[in-house]
Design an enzyme around this catalytic site. Structure first.
Site, PDB file in Angstrom:
ATOM      1  N   LYS A  59       0.850  -1.193   0.000  1.00 32.56           N
ATOM      2  CA  LYS A  59       0.000   0.000   0.000  1.00 32.56           C
ATOM      3  C   LYS A  59       0.885   1.242   0.000  1.00 32.56           C
ATOM      4  O   LYS A  59       1.919   1.256   0.684  1.00 32.56           O
ATOM      5  CB  LYS A  59      -0.875   0.000   1.269  1.00 32.56           C
ATOM      6  CG  LYS A  59      -1.682   1.273   1.469  1.00 32.56           C
ATOM      7  CD  LYS A  59      -2.596   1.201   2.685  1.00 32.56           C
ATOM      8  CE  LYS A  59      -3.328   2.525   2.864  1.00 32.56           C
ATOM      9  NZ  LYS A  59      -4.260   2.522   3.992  1.00 32.56           N
ATOM     10  N   GLU A  95     -12.094  10.507  -4.605  1.00 31.11           N
ATOM     11  CA  GLU A  95     -11.951  10.406  -3.143  1.00 31.11           C
ATOM     12  C   GLU A  95     -11.174  11.605  -2.573  1.00 31.11           C
ATOM     13  O   GLU A  95     -11.573  12.178  -1.551  1.00 31.11           O
ATOM     14  CB  GLU A  95     -11.252   9.087  -2.781  1.00 31.11           C
ATOM     15  CG  GLU A  95     -11.092   8.902  -1.290  1.00 31.11           C
ATOM     16  CD  GLU A  95     -10.609   7.509  -0.902  1.00 31.11           C
ATOM     17  OE1 GLU A  95     -11.076   6.507  -1.491  1.00 31.11           O
ATOM     18  OE2 GLU A  95      -9.747   7.430   0.001  1.00 31.11           O
ATOM     19  N   LYS A 107     -12.416  14.548   0.032  1.00 31.96           N
ATOM     20  CA  LYS A 107     -11.705  14.874   1.277  1.00 31.96           C
ATOM     21  C   LYS A 107     -11.364  16.367   1.320  1.00 31.96           C
ATOM     22  O   LYS A 107     -11.528  17.019   2.355  1.00 31.96           O
ATOM     23  CB  LYS A 107     -10.431  14.040   1.402  1.00 31.96           C
ATOM     24  CG  LYS A 107     -10.717  12.574   1.751  1.00 31.96           C
ATOM     25  CD  LYS A 107      -9.445  11.759   1.651  1.00 31.96           C
ATOM     26  CE  LYS A 107      -9.696  10.308   2.043  1.00 31.96           C
ATOM     27  NZ  LYS A 107      -8.641   9.409   1.535  1.00 31.96           N
ATOM     28  N   GLU A 135      -8.887  11.887  12.409  1.00 33.60           N
ATOM     29  CA  GLU A 135      -8.015  10.763  12.773  1.00 33.60           C
ATOM     30  C   GLU A 135      -7.131  11.019  13.989  1.00 33.60           C
ATOM     31  O   GLU A 135      -6.401  12.006  14.057  1.00 33.60           O
ATOM     32  CB  GLU A 135      -7.138  10.417  11.560  1.00 33.60           C
ATOM     33  CG  GLU A 135      -6.320   9.160  11.735  1.00 33.60           C
ATOM     34  CD  GLU A 135      -5.780   8.620  10.414  1.00 33.60           C
ATOM     35  OE1 GLU A 135      -6.302   9.003   9.341  1.00 33.60           O
ATOM     36  OE2 GLU A 135      -4.848   7.822  10.449  1.00 33.60           O
ATOM     37  N   GLU A 154      -7.438  -1.796   2.521  1.00 32.46           N
ATOM     38  CA  GLU A 154      -6.783  -0.536   2.927  1.00 32.46           C
ATOM     39  C   GLU A 154      -6.745  -0.415   4.448  1.00 32.46           C
ATOM     40  O   GLU A 154      -5.746  -0.028   5.030  1.00 32.46           O
ATOM     41  CB  GLU A 154      -7.611   0.661   2.431  1.00 32.46           C
ATOM     42  CG  GLU A 154      -7.207   1.219   1.104  1.00 32.46           C
ATOM     43  CD  GLU A 154      -8.038   2.465   0.801  1.00 32.46           C
ATOM     44  OE1 GLU A 154      -9.011   2.311   0.031  1.00 32.46           O
ATOM     45  OE2 GLU A 154      -7.746   3.553   1.308  1.00 32.46           O
TER      46      GLU A 154
HETATM   47  C1  LIG Z   1      -4.597  10.629   3.417  1.00 32.53           C
HETATM   48  C2  LIG Z   1      -5.776  11.084   3.835  1.00 32.53           C
HETATM   49  O1  LIG Z   1      -6.680  10.299   4.501  1.00 32.53           O
HETATM   50  C3  LIG Z   1      -6.356   8.976   4.880  1.00 32.53           C
HETATM   51  C4  LIG Z   1      -6.686   8.022   3.814  1.00 32.53           C
HETATM   52  C5  LIG Z   1      -7.908   7.365   3.763  1.00 32.53           C
HETATM   53  C6  LIG Z   1      -8.256   6.488   2.581  1.00 32.53           C
HETATM   54  O2  LIG Z   1      -7.496   6.425   1.631  1.00 32.53           O
HETATM   55  O3  LIG Z   1      -9.322   5.873   2.569  1.00 32.53           O
HETATM   56  C7  LIG Z   1      -8.818   7.508   4.824  1.00 32.53           C
HETATM   57  C8  LIG Z   1      -8.503   8.213   5.940  1.00 32.53           C
HETATM   58  C9  LIG Z   1      -7.140   8.714   6.158  1.00 32.53           C
HETATM   59  O4  LIG Z   1      -6.406   7.813   6.904  1.00 32.53           O
HETATM   60  C10 LIG Z   1      -6.192  12.510   3.665  1.00 32.53           C
HETATM   61  O5  LIG Z   1      -7.262  12.881   4.130  1.00 32.53           O
HETATM   62  O6  LIG Z   1      -5.416  13.280   3.077  1.00 32.53           O
HETATM   63 MG   LIG Z   2      -9.057   5.266   0.411  1.00 34.17          MG
END
Ligand SMILES: C=C(O[C@@H]1C=C(C(=O)O)C=C[C@H]1O)C(=O)O
Ligand SMILES: [Mg+2]
Length: 446
Positions: A197, A423, A427, A247, A291
């Site tokens: 990963k 995604e 975010k 987090e 993941e």
């Molecule tokens: C890397 C990030 O988030 C991380 C990645 C995630 C994912 O890929 O599903 C989820 C939550 C976080 O641990 C971010 O928000 O920049």
């Molecule tokens: Mg993800």
């Protein structure tokens, strides 16, 4: 804020007394009789002293606004040594940020910004207090004088200004075509078993019509981005790093450790039923479970030798405003209360770097087209009894007329570049939409 100015007057009298011309530390703590007239962020925003740091725990129950540095630390171990040396001072707290590459002394970017504040205004539940620390390696007497001058520079709290900055332009780094290439490169490495990963991120630079007030922006985020930690470090009036992150890196309560694997993402939906359908899909999706489980594996491996009786809770859905995540809480017992050790073991977890850690970090350092700096590092505090750091995600750097937004996504076997782009858009939307939503036209009818 009459209460606060009355406390500052009392403090001034205490500081005006006889002080030794030797090294030492003194701390003054006053409880506030009632809730202050304005919030802590409003108070902090008004203060003209830097650095300033704001923090709100994700359940909303703990809040701190601190400013001025009585002492700054080169790394978390130094901060921890300091706390240990002065453990007879009951409430010594050191606040701030650790960079993503906090363990790399050669990095071009500062490894951290941790400081012992001159003044702290804190809340736990409905209890408020103000703390002032005087510390000197040479002369407490001189430092008491400087602290008095510092206290005189503090001003009354003011309402936060409305957010009027408009986005004039944006630039993604990498842009989508480069992102697609980066993902296919990562997938090739995963296929060749170089790693399982890697978390890849994007920096979006927004050019604004006018400089953004970092405290007002964070307050706007706190208003709508629930179940998140809210943090901000303002270095100067124009420069700050802030975020609203779901987090936890770790919470240490004596030798009890609370951490978590937060990874695996789907969009949120304003409608509860639709959101629940999306959440159920997430709980049953192989790629997202992978993941998340890689993060569980990473954390459990990294804690070996440092913690025992590790408990991993079943996966649950964390529903946020723009996205939903898979979360597995992890609880353990530490061999000793060692925050520098926890940071070194846990940061960066596989939720923001990858697995195995070293191979993933090398891939990021080599191919991600920007320096992460504070993004995906951590923000929080340490003290004798308790320490807590959030992972500095859903974050942004305020630089005058520019706002740099950061967002990343975990790439595993089965990842699709277009879906991962969506995604990171979702975010980044947690902060980005605050600008659009607060836009009021300059010219109004009538
Ligand atoms: C890397 C990030 O988030 C991380 C990645 C995630 C994912 O890929 O599903 C989820 C939550 C976080 O641990 C971010 O928000 O920049
Ligand atoms: Mg993800």
């Amino acid at each position: 804020m009459k209460q606060i100015s009355a406390i500052i007057e009392q403090l001034d009298t205490a500081l005006a007394g006889e002080w030794p011309d030797t090294a030492g530390i003194r701390q003054f703590s006053y409880s506030l009789q009632k809730q202050p007239d304005t919030g802590l962020l409003e108070w902090l925003s008004a203060q003209p002293c830097y650095p300033k740091f704001y923090w709100q725990q994700r359940d909303g129950d703990e809040e701190a606004a601190v400013c001025g540095d009585a002492y700054a630390f080169g790394n978390l171990s130094q901060a921890q040594d300091f706390i240990r040396e002065y453990q007879d001072i009951p409430d010594l707290h050191i606040w701030g940020l650790n960079a993503f590459n906090a363990d790399n002394d050669d990095a071009a970017f500062a490894a951290n910004a941790l400081f012992l504040p001159r003044i702290e205004l804190c809340r736990k539940g409905t209890t408020y207090w103000l703390r002032c620390t005087v510390f000197s390696t040479r002369s407490l007497c001189d430092e008491a004088r400087r602290t008095r001058l510092f206290l005189r520079s503090l001003v009354a709290s003011r309402d936060l200004p409305p957010i009027t900055s408009r986005v004039i332009q944006h630039q993604h780094l990498p842009a989508q075509p480069q992102w697609n290439e980066l993902i296919s490169q990562a997938l090739t490495c995963i296929e060749q078993q170089q790693f399982d990963k890697v978390v890849l991120a994007r920096k979006t630079t927004l050019t604004l019509s006018q400089p953004l007030n970092a405290c007002a922006f964070l307050a706007a985020s706190r208003e709508v981005n629930h179940r998140c930690y809210h943090f901000m470090l303002a270095f100067t009036p124009q420069q700050a790093f802030l975020g609203s992150s779901p987090e936890r890196l770790f919470l240490r309560d004596h030798t009890e450790l609370f951490t978590e694997a937060l990874a695996g993402t789907v969009a949120n939906h304003p409608d509860d039923d639709e959101a629940q359908t999306l959440g159920e899909w997430l709980l049953n999706d192989g790629k997202n479970q992978r993941e998340n489980l890689l993060v569980v594996d990473d954390i459990c491996q990294r804690l070996q030798g440092g913690a025992h009786s590790l408990d991993v809770m079943p996966a649950e859905i964390l529903r946020l405003r723009k996205v939903q995540h898979l979360r597995r809480s992890i609880h353990g017992e530490l061999a000793e209360a060692d925050d520098a050790g926890c940071l070194q073991r846990l940061q960066p977890t596989a939720a923001v770097a990858g697995l195995p850690r070293q191979a993933a970090r090398e891939f990021i350092a080599r191919y991600e087209p920007f320096d992460r700096q504070w993004y995906a590092g951590s923000a929080g505090y340490l003290s004798t009894e308790q320490s807590e750091f959030t992972v500095a995600l859903r974050s942004a750097a305020v630089k005058g007329h520019q706002l740099e937004l950061y967002a990343g996504a975990g790439i595993v076997a089965g990842s699709d570049a277009a879906q991962e782009w969506q995604e990171i858009e979702n975010k980044a939307a947690g902060l980005r939409t605050l600008l659009e939503e607060h836009y009021t036209p300059a010219v109004q009818a009538g």
